[in-house]
Write an enzyme that holds these catalytic residues in place. Structure first.
Site, mmCIF file in Angstrom:
data_model
loop_
_atom_site.group_PDB
_atom_site.id
_atom_site.type_symbol
_atom_site.label_atom_id
_atom_site.label_comp_id
_atom_site.label_asym_id
_atom_site.label_seq_id
_atom_site.Cartn_x
_atom_site.Cartn_y
_atom_site.Cartn_z
ATOM 1 N N ARG A 281 38.118 -9.582 16.478
ATOM 2 C CA ARG A 281 36.685 -9.408 16.651
ATOM 3 C C ARG A 281 36.264 -8.051 16.104
ATOM 4 O O ARG A 281 36.959 -7.046 16.294
ATOM 5 C CB ARG A 281 36.313 -9.485 18.138
ATOM 6 C CG ARG A 281 36.300 -10.912 18.687
ATOM 7 C CD ARG A 281 35.148 -11.727 18.088
ATOM 8 N NE ARG A 281 35.028 -13.070 18.618
ATOM 9 C CZ ARG A 281 35.541 -14.160 18.049
ATOM 10 N NH1 ARG A 281 36.241 -14.056 16.936
ATOM 11 N NH2 ARG A 281 35.338 -15.345 18.574
ATOM 12 N N HIS B 254 35.483 -13.855 7.811
ATOM 13 C CA HIS B 254 35.806 -14.547 9.073
ATOM 14 C C HIS B 254 36.407 -15.931 8.801
ATOM 15 O O HIS B 254 35.895 -16.949 9.280
ATOM 16 C CB HIS B 254 34.555 -14.675 9.973
ATOM 17 C CG HIS B 254 34.900 -14.817 11.442
ATOM 18 N ND1 HIS B 254 34.255 -14.117 12.425
ATOM 19 C CD2 HIS B 254 35.822 -15.586 12.063
ATOM 20 C CE1 HIS B 254 34.767 -14.453 13.600
ATOM 21 N NE2 HIS B 254 35.727 -15.339 13.406
HETATM 22 C C1 GLV Z 1 36.793 -17.773 15.957
HETATM 23 O O1 GLV Z 1 36.450 -16.685 15.687
HETATM 24 C C2 GLV Z 1 37.129 -18.272 17.261
HETATM 25 O O2 GLV Z 1 36.847 -17.593 18.255
HETATM 26 O O3 GLV Z 1 37.700 -19.374 17.345
#
Ligand code: GLV
Length: 329
Positions: A223, A293
């Site tokens: 994160r 991401h």
């Molecule tokens: C992706 O970031 C998740 O939390 O699965």
């Protein structure tokens, strides 16, 4: 039972869930208001506030991801509704690959060779053996533990860190504040796979970065909130300072000296604001590799199995391990 779905690929989810649970009424968040207003269960990834506000009879929320931070920080989240998150669900495999690639980027000097290529420079770097390349993995949940153990199996010494004590085969486990400090002092690559909670926000700050050995690298597929971006840029130092470094100065993981530019590089997949804003200096830093991401996308098959099992258990009144909103995961 009515099941409401909200995700970018809601129609595919709708078809798959309807097929597995033929007695259920399955609707998506794009259905007309009167058709979606009385859901028993919400199956969603980052549902918007308006959708949560409309629902008054929710008995459970299935989070289509491993991290529940977006849900828990949504002010419209109805209190007291159990939340179940995906646990691995096939995400660990792609995550292991992502982290392996990022570790090798530094251990096999691909960062330096990319820089050398730009200067037409043929300069072999001496190979640091895996056995001398210790890795720290922060976060030993369903995904972090698998990543750490996979790297250990490949021959890297792996230190794992969790909030409370854990013992996992093949890993040197640390916990708590003192454990974190001790881990940071001895790893060449630091991998952050912690959830975004009030406790983990900014955990990689100037002090944590200063505790890493000189020449260490940071890999964050977890994160964005875990990293203090200003401190990271400071630790990376000026764009040109290290890339031209030869093996002589970068080979050893030397003790901290506190001066600028001690971090060799970073591979980052998660950011506090996504997409990463154009004005972020991280985009332009030559020793930062940015991915949007994508480290571990949710695979529909693995996730579907958990979603269906959870919905069936809820319907049968059976207990399902749910998220602890106070802990944030
Ligand atoms: C992706 O970031 C998740 O939390 O699965």
């Amino acid at each position: 039972m009515q099941i409401l779905i909200h995700s970018a690929d809601a129609e595919q989810w709708q078809t798959a869930i309807a097929k597995a649970l033929p007695a259920a009424e399955v609707v998506t968040s794009s259905a007309p208001l009167q058709a979606r207003q009385r859901a028993d269960y919400l199956v969603a990834w980052q549902p918007p506030g308006w959708l949560l506000e409309e629902q008054t009879g929710l008995k459970g929320i299935m989070n289509l991801g491993a991290g529940v931070d977006a849900l828990l920080t949504n002010p419209s989240l109805p209190p007291g509704v159990p939340i179940v998150k995906l646990r691995d669900a096939g995400m660990a495999g792609p995550m292991i690959d992502y982290v392996r690639y990022a570790v090798l980027h530094f251990q096999r000097d691909f960062d330096r060779y990319a820089h050398q290529q730009g200067r037409l420079q043929w300069q072999p770097q001496p190979l640091v053996p895996k056995a001398e390349w210790s890795i720290g993995v922060l976060g030993l949940g369903a995904i972090g533990a698998r990543v750490a153990q996979a790297l250990a199996t490949e021959g890297f010494p792996v230190h794992g860190w969790s909030r409370s004590p854990k013992a996992l085969e093949g890993l040197i486990c640390h916990h708590g504040k003192a454990g974190l400090k001790s881990l940071l002092g001895q790893v060449r690559s630091l991998v952050t796979l912690l959830p975004n909670t009030p406790e983990t926000r900014g955990i990689i700050d100037a002090e944590a970065l200063a505790a890493l050995p000189e020449g260490a690298s940071l890999i964050n597929p977890g994160r964005g909130s875990l990293i203090d971006e200003a401190a990271l840029l400071e630790a990376l130092g000026p764009a040109e300072a290290r890339n031209a470094d030869s093996h002589a100065s970068s080979h050893e993981a030397r003790p901290a000296t506190g001066h600028q530019g001690r971090l060799r590089g970073a591979v980052l997949d998660a950011f506090p604001h996504e997409p990463l804003p154009a004005e972020s200096s991280l985009w332009r830093h030559p020793r930062v590799l940015i991915t949007p991401h994508i480290a571990a996308p949710t695979p529909r098959d693995g996730a579907l199995e958990q979603v269906i099992a959870t919905l069936k258990a809820w319907q049968a009144g059976e207990p399902v391990p749910s998220v602890d909103p106070a802990a944030g995961y």
